[in-house]
Scaffold this motif. Structure first.
Motif, short mmCIF file in Angstrom:
data_model
loop_
_atom_site.label_atom_id
_atom_site.label_comp_id
_atom_site.label_asym_id
_atom_site.label_seq_id
_atom_site.Cartn_x
_atom_site.Cartn_y
_atom_site.Cartn_z
N HIS A 25 32.26 41.61 48.07
CA HIS A 25 32.97 40.95 49.22
C HIS A 25 33.77 41.81 50.35
CE1 HIS A 25 34.27 38.82 44.84
NE2 HIS A 25 33.04 38.43 45.00
N LYS A 28 35.17 39.13 53.13
CA LYS A 28 36.00 38.22 52.96
C LYS A 28 37.28 39.26 53.17
CE LYS A 28 38.65 34.76 50.34
NZ LYS A 28 38.87 35.02 49.01
N ILE A 29 37.41 40.48 52.43
CA ILE A 29 38.87 41.17 52.16
C ILE A 29 39.66 41.77 53.89
CG2 ILE A 29 39.27 43.58 51.78
CD1 ILE A 29 37.79 43.32 48.82
N ILE A 32 40.15 38.91 55.47
CA ILE A 32 42.19 38.12 55.11
C ILE A 32 42.95 39.57 55.89
CG2 ILE A 32 43.51 38.35 53.45
CD1 ILE A 32 41.75 36.85 52.08
N PRO A 137 47.02 36.82 37.41
CA PRO A 137 47.61 36.87 38.17
C PRO A 137 49.19 37.63 37.97
CG PRO A 137 46.98 35.58 38.84
CD PRO A 137 46.68 35.51 37.75
N ARG A 140 52.56 39.24 40.12
CA ARG A 140 52.56 38.64 41.60
C ARG A 140 53.38 37.42 41.21
NH1 ARG A 140 49.07 41.71 43.11
NH2 ARG A 140 50.18 43.66 44.47
N ASN A 308 39.30 42.28 39.44
CA ASN A 308 40.68 41.65 40.49
C ASN A 308 41.37 41.93 40.90
OD1 ASN A 308 39.83 39.36 42.25
ND2 ASN A 308 40.62 38.58 40.35
N LEU A 311 42.28 44.88 43.04
CA LEU A 311 41.77 43.89 43.83
C LEU A 311 43.12 43.73 44.80
CD1 LEU A 311 39.06 44.55 46.19
CD2 LEU A 311 39.31 45.31 43.64
N SER A 312 43.63 42.95 43.99
CA SER A 312 44.77 42.05 44.42
C SER A 312 46.12 42.45 45.20
CB SER A 312 45.66 40.51 43.71
OG SER A 312 46.19 41.54 42.76
N THR A 315 44.06 44.72 48.38
CA THR A 315 44.46 43.89 49.85
C THR A 315 46.01 43.83 49.45
OG1 THR A 315 44.66 41.85 47.98
CG2 THR A 315 42.85 42.75 49.41
N ARG B 140 50.91 30.57 46.94
CA ARG B 140 50.78 31.06 47.47
C ARG B 140 49.80 32.63 46.57
NH1 ARG B 140 55.24 30.95 48.19
NH2 ARG B 140 55.69 31.42 51.11
N THR B 141 49.94 31.45 45.00
CA THR B 141 48.74 32.74 44.25
C THR B 141 47.48 32.85 44.31
OG1 THR B 141 50.01 31.56 42.31
CG2 THR B 141 48.20 32.43 41.87
N VAL B 143 45.98 32.78 48.07
CA VAL B 143 47.13 33.75 48.95
C VAL B 143 46.82 35.41 48.43
CG1 VAL B 143 48.15 34.80 50.81
CG2 VAL B 143 47.44 31.98 50.34
N ASN B 144 47.39 35.23 47.52
CA ASN B 144 47.87 36.78 46.99
C ASN B 144 46.70 37.25 46.15
OD1 ASN B 144 50.49 37.15 48.41
ND2 ASN B 144 51.30 35.72 47.18
N SER B 145 46.30 36.89 45.43
CA SER B 145 45.85 37.51 43.83
C SER B 145 44.55 36.39 44.26
CB SER B 145 46.38 36.51 42.55
OG SER B 145 47.73 36.97 42.49
N PHE B 146 43.98 36.20 44.86
CA PHE B 146 42.19 35.70 44.99
C PHE B 146 41.77 36.64 46.49
CE2 PHE B 146 43.31 32.99 41.28
CZ PHE B 146 42.46 32.69 40.75
N ALA B 147 42.45 37.25 47.43
CA ALA B 147 42.52 37.21 48.27
C ALA B 147 40.77 38.13 48.58
CB ALA B 147 43.88 38.30 48.92
N ALA B 148 40.59 39.16 47.43
CA ALA B 148 39.69 39.76 47.53
C ALA B 148 38.25 39.02 46.52
CB ALA B 148 40.31 41.28 47.16
#
Lengths: 428, 428
Positions: A25, A28-29, A32, A137, A140, A308, A311-312, A315, B140-141, B143-148
């Motif tokens: 990925h 995409k990383i 962003i 998640p 967060r 994952n 990874l969150s 990022t 927000r989830t 954005v923050n937790s699926f970014a990668a």
């Protein structure tokens, strides 16, 4: 585009997953975060072991200094497990000004506060989303989306191994021993399953969730922990007949403004979402005084789901590096709560008793219940064998101290022994 | 402690909820953000209307300039609804350097891109968590937790009104008309329910979710929208018999690297978590290629749940003000995806037909299916009345273009009319 270099400590399933996702990925990383993320060095125990993940372009070493003393490495991912060595490495990384991401719940639950203040002191980020509930998640989300709400309760299935075992027992009528063996064969349970089946792993996670949801550091000895070892098929069946499913739940809740944290088998009404969480999946129900009941569901473990969550964190730390906002705590909520007293925490209970099959036993039982001001809502007696009967009951609400007194008194009797005493979640 | 002053446009249920939470949870909010948040001015349409919330210390005005031209106000919360006036006010606020929080899905779905670039131009935050799925912190989830992660599909129940109606029909056997009336009596549906029951509200939310999950701006005419108006009791019952529940789902998914977004009634297997979402609740299932399937569940509407999502934006903007990191987009993912072609999007379908009860009809039906290379997996024929039979079937997978051809051909026949054609979610 600038590159951020990463060092990884450990190359088990999660470490391999992190490398895989960073590679698969990458585009995409970068889209962003505005940075290219590169794994420079991975520290392993055994250099000769065959690895399933492509390590082209990555230094493999068995010397942690190659990460900890490398000034080019800005971010360290600790996925080696164990407590002492991991702690030492994380401390050295933070002191060297490196941001740290860890999936190590034991470490964070045990030494979180000191590591958090060390990170702050050195202006570093310390994140650990993957330490609780694998791919969900949840940490967060609590930080970002419940900041302005007042969380009343967090309860959840936070251990995949025991949920797999309970699913086998609840759905397929397996015995505890058979379900455990099947979990071990599938790799969901370890050869020594103590940490999972005795609720210790779930308790570590509840310590971290309590920190995030209530702003309160509790220690292991402040969590009331019961496991699922030796749970009986008869109790599973009886619970089912009454409309419940037995699950290992962690519960952290406010009681009269005090905090109570527990892990143990709980009878969950079949109509509630938690009752439907199957196999190794996890789910966390967060109840806020404003938002009401919300639930977050997903895989509780596994290479890519847990990776994952790592990874969150990666990022998120990268964004902080870009914006110059590193050094803030992952969780910034603190609240000086007192622990709830056993007399404050009330639930209905499910009790399962082995009773000598002769006249007068029910009288003794009701006398003891009455002595401690408790009463039951449902009671069933069935034949266990030639000598003993099984008495199962669901009580009206009573406090933990009432329960403890009653169990103690009953166990003092030669004719009665308490086989199980589980909380019952009320219907809504 | 420094104070941040807030202006609110609109004092309906959400606006009142925002004031209530800011007051009730002031201490926790300050603990986390390091700032005192104060509502200075609220703009209302009717100054004389009685309000249920305590407005002590707050200026009530019917002149928007009192917020938009007040230099002390750093943050504007738009909860007045409507598109044109709200858009004008938000533009003026952003141009005056004020951060904006809105719950206005119609506005964001329609004019999001231009407002987002206006915010960026002026270094302002523009957040809208409350615009999708009320109390569920889904944007927000993502954005923050699926970014990668690479999201493959987002599907969900994102409209509480229609889910309430479908629950009444599925669980209690109510007719569409009775269920709608009951929703209206309870205040879940408006006197003119068009926006909800025709799927328009859900489509707006899917546009925003698609932006976050896939980085792609789609417009209303690119979303395939069907509503639940006039859904038949007979189809609900037939679906139930086959092991399904009919729900109004929004689905945004990648098909061969192209994006497909739709809203419509879907047959959901009873074993899937989405089938169990009751009444006005919402749930969003996000499937990532790394994490697998996760689900986020919570109240879809209501004063405090929606206000809590507004508050998560307020605390987030406050943190950005404190750290000097305002002006970044709420969602920073963009991806130039093409729309999927109707020939690429395949599902099994549920078809319900009214067929003249005379010999040879089934032959015509199968001839048309065969002509378009489609076939069915299940078929049932029942008597509808003296003249007509009802034929219900579940097909094997076919594309939307196959379906459209078949429906068109069938409707051309005098003896057959298509009553319903709904997607069927595969079992897992």
């Amino acid at each position: 585009m600038e590159t951020i270099k990463i060092g990884i400590l450990g190359l088990g399933t999660v470490g391999s997953g992190v490398i895989r996702i960073l590679r698969d990925h990458a585009e995409k990383i970068s889209n962003i975060t505005g940075r290219r993320l590169e794994v420079k060095t991975v520290v392993v125990h055994n250099l000769k072991k065959k690895r399933s993940v492509d390590l082209t372009g990555i230094n493999l070493t068995d010397n942690a200094d190659d990460v900890l003393c490398d000034d080019e490495i800005q971010m360290v991912v600790e996925v080696m497990g164990t407590v002492n060595t991991a702690k030492e490495y994380i401390e050295r990384a933070l002191k060297a000004g490196k941001h740290v991401i860890t999936a190590n719940k034991d470490l964070i639950a045990t030494h979180g506060p000191e590591l958090i203040s060390l990170a702050k002191e050195h202006g570093c980020d310390l994140c650990y989303e993957a330490s609780v509930a694998g791919g969900i998640p949840i940490l967060r989300t609590i930080v970002n989306s419940f900041a302005a709400d007042r969380i009343i309760e967090v309860r959840g299935i936070v251990n995949g191994t025991t949920n797999y075992i309970m699913t086998q027992m609840n759905k397929n009528g397996a015995s505890y021993e058979d379900a455990l063996e099947s979990a071990q064969e599938l790799g969901f349970a370890e050869a020594d399953p103590t940490n999972d089946v005795d609720g210790i792993d779930a308790a570590y996670k509840m310590i971290i969730l309590t920190q995030f949801a209530f702003g309160k550091d509790v220690t292991m000895d402040q969590v009331k922990v019961k496991g699922i070892r030796g749970i009986q098929k008869a109790d599973i069946a009886e619970a089912k007949r009454l409309g419940y499913v037995i699950k290992l739940l962690g519960i952290a809740k406010l009681v009269n403004g005090h905090i109570d944290v527990s892990v143990g088998p709980v009878l969950v009404p079949q109509t509630q979402p938690l009752a439907a969480i199957q196999n190794e999946n996890n789910a966390v129900v967060v109840t806020g005084s404003a938002v009401g009941e919300t639930m977050f569901y997903g895989p509780g473990a596994g290479e890519l789901p847990t990776a994952n969550s790592v990874l969150s964190d990666i990022t998120s730390v990268t964004k902080n590096i870009v914006m110059g906002t590193t050094g803030f705590s992952f969780n910034d909520y603190t609240n000086e709560l007192e622990l709830a007293d056993d007399s404050e925490v009330v639930y209905p209970y499910y009790l399962s008793l082995q009773v000598l099959d002769k006249p007068g036993q029910m009288l003794k039982l009701t006398e003891i219940m009455t002595e401690y001001d408790a009463s039951f809502r449902l009671i069933t007696q069935t034949q266990m064998n030639d000598r003993f009967a099984r008495v199962s009951m669901v009580t009206h609400e009573m406090s933990e101290s009432q329960l403890n007194h009653i169990v103690e008194k009953l166990n003092e009797l030669e004719e009665i022994s308490v086989l199980a005493a589980y909380k019952v979640l009320p219907e809504k």
